[in-house]
Scaffold this active site. Structure first.
Site, short mmCIF file in Angstrom:
data_model
loop_
_atom_site.label_atom_id
_atom_site.label_comp_id
_atom_site.label_asym_id
_atom_site.label_seq_id
_atom_site.Cartn_x
_atom_site.Cartn_y
_atom_site.Cartn_z
CE LYS A 1 3.92 3.52 1.85
NZ LYS A 1 4.03 2.27 1.46
CE LYS B 1 -7.09 3.11 -5.93
NZ LYS B 1 -5.77 2.49 -6.45
CE LYS C 1 -4.58 -2.68 2.14
NZ LYS C 1 -4.09 -3.83 1.26
#
Length: 327
Positions: free
Chosen positions: A112, A193, A196
């Site tokens: 991140k 996977k 969203k």
């Protein structure tokens, strides 16, 4: 005594069909055998910048989806993390127990941080807050995805360190992996996977997608070479993923689906699969729309926060006593 299960989901956009089939559906079933605590982790969401109006709405949306999917507030505890101040308080205490080097080794932080120009201290210390979420409720089992397994290992290390230093205080949590169902993959890339946060809208089905959007996404979902509807993860990853989705949505065993579509090719299979997904999500969407703007939802969250705070306070007081804080 029933095991306590804790799960937290960030309010950042609408959940996918993968979240529903891989996690939420199991949570609904788990209510019959465990003491379940479900938390909308809005404090975690602010480790990166959020639009305040969006965060508020996403929090309500996620809570409404939990309930619409079948979470029963009379059997489970559903609440918003920021409504229980003990999370932030224990989070700070555990920041003083975890080591700087341990936080620096977290691969999710590295991933991140590499994507951002500005990295907050909160993004770095996030695992200490996650540990507080789990340890406050003395959770026995925590359902986590692959990306969070490292954080759960760190939670266990923090709990053991605290127990050794100050005396038995925390239950050491275990990873919970459901026996059936599981990992739903992207409609466009079956090696990834379903997520969203995928840049392509066609890669995932949102729990709130309307029937025509669902039909279009499934009709465009990638398939494998050949036309045989057969479950074979290695050689037919795309069709195996679609078979898993169909089986979980319709409650039909995969072997039965293979027999049903033998010799028919992918066209009829995908058409029926789309209808199975529409049928599975329709009652959830109807209940969601009833709940999302209602006072009923606010009341459930208020009562959930009161129940959660009562459980959390017991642990927090024990921790403060162990540390030598003045009553």
């Amino acid at each position: 005594m029933a095991k306590r299960v804790l799960s937290g989901i960030q309010p950042s956009g609408t959940l996918t069909l993968g979240n529903y089939l891989g996690a939420m559906k199991h949570f609904v079933a788990l209510q019959d055998e465990a003491d379940c605590v479900f938390c909308v982790v809005d404090l975690h969401a602010i480790t990166v910048p959020q639009d305040p109006a969006e965060l508020r709405q996403n929090t309500l949306n996620l809570a409404a989806l939990y309930l619409a999917a079948g979470i029963d507030p009379t059997r489970s505890t559903l609440f918003v993390q920021s409504h229980v101040p003990a999370h932030a308080e224990l989070g700070w205490i555990l920041q003083c127990v975890v080591h700087y080097g341990e936080l620096g080794r977290m691969t999710q932080f590295k991933d991140k941080a590499s994507q951002r120009d500005v990295v907050t201290a909160g993004l770095f210390t996030y695992p200490a807050l996650m540990a507080a979420d789990i340890l406050l409720y003395q959770a026995d089992l925590v359902p986590v995805g692959e990306d969070q397994k490292q954080h759960l290992e760190l939670t266990r290390d923090i709990a053991e360190r605290f127990n050794q230093r100050y005396g038995e205080t925390f239950v050491i949590p275990e990873v919970y992996i459901p026996e059936v169902g599981g990992r739903i993959m992207s409609l466009e890339d079956p090696t990834k996977k379903m997520s969203k946060s995928d840049a392509s809208q066609g890669a995932f089905i949102s729990m709130l997608d309307n029937p025509d959007v669902i039909r279009k996404k499934i009709s465009r979902a990638v398939t494998d070479s050949g036309r045989e509807v057969r479950f074979d993860k290695e050689n037919k990853a795309a069709i195996s993923n679609l078979l898993t989705i169909y089986s979980l949505c319709a409650g039909v065993p995969i072997a039965e689906l293979e027999a049903r579509y033998e010799g028919q090719g992918y066209g009829p299979f995908k058409k029926d699969l789309a209808e199975a997904v529409v049928a599975a999500l329709e009652p959830i969407q109807v209940r969601y729309r009833e709940l999302v703007g209602s006072s009923e939802l606010r009341n459930i969250l208020r009562e959930g926060a009161e129940k959660a705070a009562a459980k959390a306070e017991v642990t927090l007081q024990k921790v403060k006593e162990r540390l030598g804080f003045l009553r």
